[in-house]
Design a protein around this motif. Structure first.
Motif, PDB file in Angstrom:
ATOM      1  N   ARG A   1      -5.552   4.969  -8.674  1.00 47.83           N
ATOM      2  CA  ARG A   1      -6.686   4.209  -8.619  1.00 47.83           C
ATOM      3  C   ARG A   1      -7.223   5.098 -10.600  1.00 47.83           C
ATOM      4  O   ARG A   1      -7.349   6.120 -11.129  1.00 47.83           O
TER       5      ARG A   1
ATOM      6  N   GLU B   1      -8.295  -0.829 -10.461  1.00 49.52           N
ATOM      7  CA  GLU B   1      -9.154  -1.323  -9.221  1.00 49.52           C
ATOM      8  C   GLU B   1     -10.477  -1.376  -9.292  1.00 49.52           C
ATOM      9  O   GLU B   1     -11.661  -1.305  -8.920  1.00 49.52           O
ATOM     10  N   ARG B   2     -11.193  -0.845 -10.453  1.00 46.98           N
ATOM     11  CA  ARG B   2     -12.182  -0.912 -11.100  1.00 46.98           C
ATOM     12  C   ARG B   2     -13.058  -2.088 -11.035  1.00 46.98           C
ATOM     13  O   ARG B   2     -13.636  -2.352 -10.346  1.00 46.98           O
ATOM     14  N   GLU B   3     -12.015  -2.152 -12.023  1.00 51.23           N
ATOM     15  CA  GLU B   3     -12.647  -4.225 -12.325  1.00 51.23           C
ATOM     16  C   GLU B   3     -11.936  -5.219 -11.048  1.00 51.23           C
ATOM     17  O   GLU B   3     -13.044  -5.873 -10.681  1.00 51.23           O
TER      18      GLU B   3
ATOM     19  N   THR C   1     -15.214  -4.322  -8.812  1.00 51.92           N
ATOM     20  CA  THR C   1     -16.552  -5.173  -9.278  1.00 51.92           C
ATOM     21  C   THR C   1     -16.341  -6.866  -9.116  1.00 51.92           C
ATOM     22  O   THR C   1     -17.157  -7.672  -9.303  1.00 51.92           O
TER      23      THR C   1
ATOM     24  N   ALA D   1     -20.183  -3.169 -12.151  1.00 54.17           N
ATOM     25  CA  ALA D   1     -19.266  -1.735 -12.941  1.00 54.17           C
ATOM     26  C   ALA D   1     -20.072  -0.909 -12.690  1.00 54.17           C
ATOM     27  O   ALA D   1     -19.005  -0.019 -12.721  1.00 54.17           O
TER      28      ALA D   1
ATOM     29  N   ALA E   1     -19.451   0.312  -9.361  1.00 54.32           N
ATOM     30  CA  ALA E   1     -17.696  -0.040  -8.994  1.00 54.32           C
ATOM     31  C   ALA E   1     -17.268   1.606  -9.841  1.00 54.32           C
ATOM     32  O   ALA E   1     -16.620   2.543  -9.171  1.00 54.32           O
ATOM     33  N   GLU E   2     -18.075   1.711 -10.924  1.00 53.25           N
ATOM     34  CA  GLU E   2     -17.531   2.472 -11.403  1.00 53.25           C
ATOM     35  C   GLU E   2     -18.135   4.528 -10.638  1.00 53.25           C
ATOM     36  O   GLU E   2     -17.349   5.292  -9.973  1.00 53.25           O
TER      37      GLU E   2
ATOM     38  N   GLU F   1     -15.472   4.295  -7.402  1.00 49.97           N
ATOM     39  CA  GLU F   1     -14.853   4.415  -8.070  1.00 49.97           C
ATOM     40  C   GLU F   1     -14.275   6.788  -8.341  1.00 49.97           C
ATOM     41  O   GLU F   1     -13.232   7.462  -7.712  1.00 49.97           O
TER      42      GLU F   1
ATOM     43  N   SER G   1     -12.028   9.277  -6.269  1.00 50.06           N
ATOM     44  CA  SER G   1     -11.550  10.237  -6.826  1.00 50.06           C
ATOM     45  C   SER G   1     -11.617  11.402  -6.683  1.00 50.06           C
ATOM     46  O   SER G   1     -10.742  12.341  -7.140  1.00 50.06           O
TER      47      SER G   1
END
Length: 310
Positions: free
Chosen positions: A192, A196-198, A201, A239, A242-243, A246, A250
């Motif tokens: 990831r 994947e983060r975008e 978002t 954003a 989403a961060e 993620e 992780s």
């Protein structure tokens, strides 16, 4: 030999050439199957067994025990507990010219639709065998006047009357919990990152657009519209969320999986038979198929030469 040449010479031309064509085609098909089995045999023998914890990314061989991805499943036709299943329902259709001849036509087929796990004691990997060459020990086949399904319920008498002469053939293959599994395929560990983060978002923003209350909360000046500055703040908030999501994902390492590769010379193989049994079957198919195919080809060529020389 003279009897063979005489029989070939007196054979009806249409029947002779049709027989030669069928023999040649069958021989070519058997040789192809035999060579394919030889290739699979070589791959199994030459590919060392890897351990999931230290397996390299790429084409590997794994051996372990099957386990459910989440809760155990119930097979579609038999209802037996398992971790993965594949099923098929066929209907027998009689020929219009002769009632005793016909063919089986597939009416419905499918599988569990989700992977199962293989556990070798050092780790677990996901296996989705839908597109694999399967060698499963647990395989049932039976026939009946109607397709067996768990949710068939009470049969309608009118439907039963019209279907009383129908014949169905059901086939179901399963992988059971704790059953030894042999897998040959592409080993990969999902990673990831920014992509994947975008994507997350964009998903959040699309969901917020469909939520009037959420959009109203972004409209700080209360003019009934979300201007560019307000939408930039919404994008920044999405954003950040989403961060964070993620980051949580992780923290838990992703589970590796074994799938089909894009290389035609690297077959995806899933078997619940042990490696020795699988190798024996492949040897029989390789040597037997190649020998029988070559014999048919030589026979067809000999028949053609005898016919032309008559």
């Amino acid at each position: 030999m003279d009897l063979f040449a005489d029989a070939i010479a007196t054979e009806d031309p249409v029947g002779f050439w049709l027989g030669v064509a069928i023999a040649a085609a069958a021989g070519a098909w058997l040789v192809h199957r035999g060579l394919r089995a030889f290739w699979g045999l070589r791959l199994i023998v030459d590919t060392p067994t890897a351990r999931i914890r230290s397996a390299p990314q790429g084409y590997v061989e794994l051996q372990g025990l099957a386990a459910p991805l989440r809760e155990p499943l119930r097979a579609r036709l038999t209802g037996k507990p398992c971790v993965w299943y594949q099923w098929q329902v066929e209907e027998y259709q009689s020929s219009s010219s002769a009632r005793r001849s016909g063919r089986w036509v597939t009416r419905d087929r499918g599988d569990a639709g989700r992977p199962f796990l293989i556990d070798d004691g050092t780790g677990q990997a996901e296996v989705l065998p839908a597109n694999a060459r399967l060698h499963l020990r647990s395989r049932d086949r039976w026939q009946g006047p109607r397709p067996d399904q768990p949710d068939r319920g009470q049969q309608n008498p009118i439907t039963a009357f019209f279907r009383r002469h129908r014949r169905y053939r059901m086939t179901e293959a399963r992988v059971h919990d704790g059953e030894p599994v042999y897998v040959l395929g592409g080993f990969e560990t999902p990673r990831r990152g920014v992509r994947e983060r975008e994507a997350l978002t964009r998903t959040l923003l699309a969901r917020w657009k469909r939520d009037p209350e959420r959009m109203q909360a972004f409209d700080r000046d209360g003019d009934g519209e979300v201007d560019l500055a307000e939408w930039d703040r919404a994008r920044a908030k999405a954003a950040r969320l989403a961060e964070r999501a993620e980051a949580k994902l992780s923290a838990d390492p992703p589970r590796p999986r074994i799938v089909a590769t894009s290389e035609p010379t690297q077959p995806f193989l899933v078997s619940t038979e042990d490696e020795a049994t699988l190798l024996t079957k492949l040897r029989l198919r390789a040597f037997g198929g190649t020998a029988l195919g070559a014999l048919l080809g030589v026979g067809a060529a000999a028949a053609v030469l005898a016919r032309l020389g008559a």
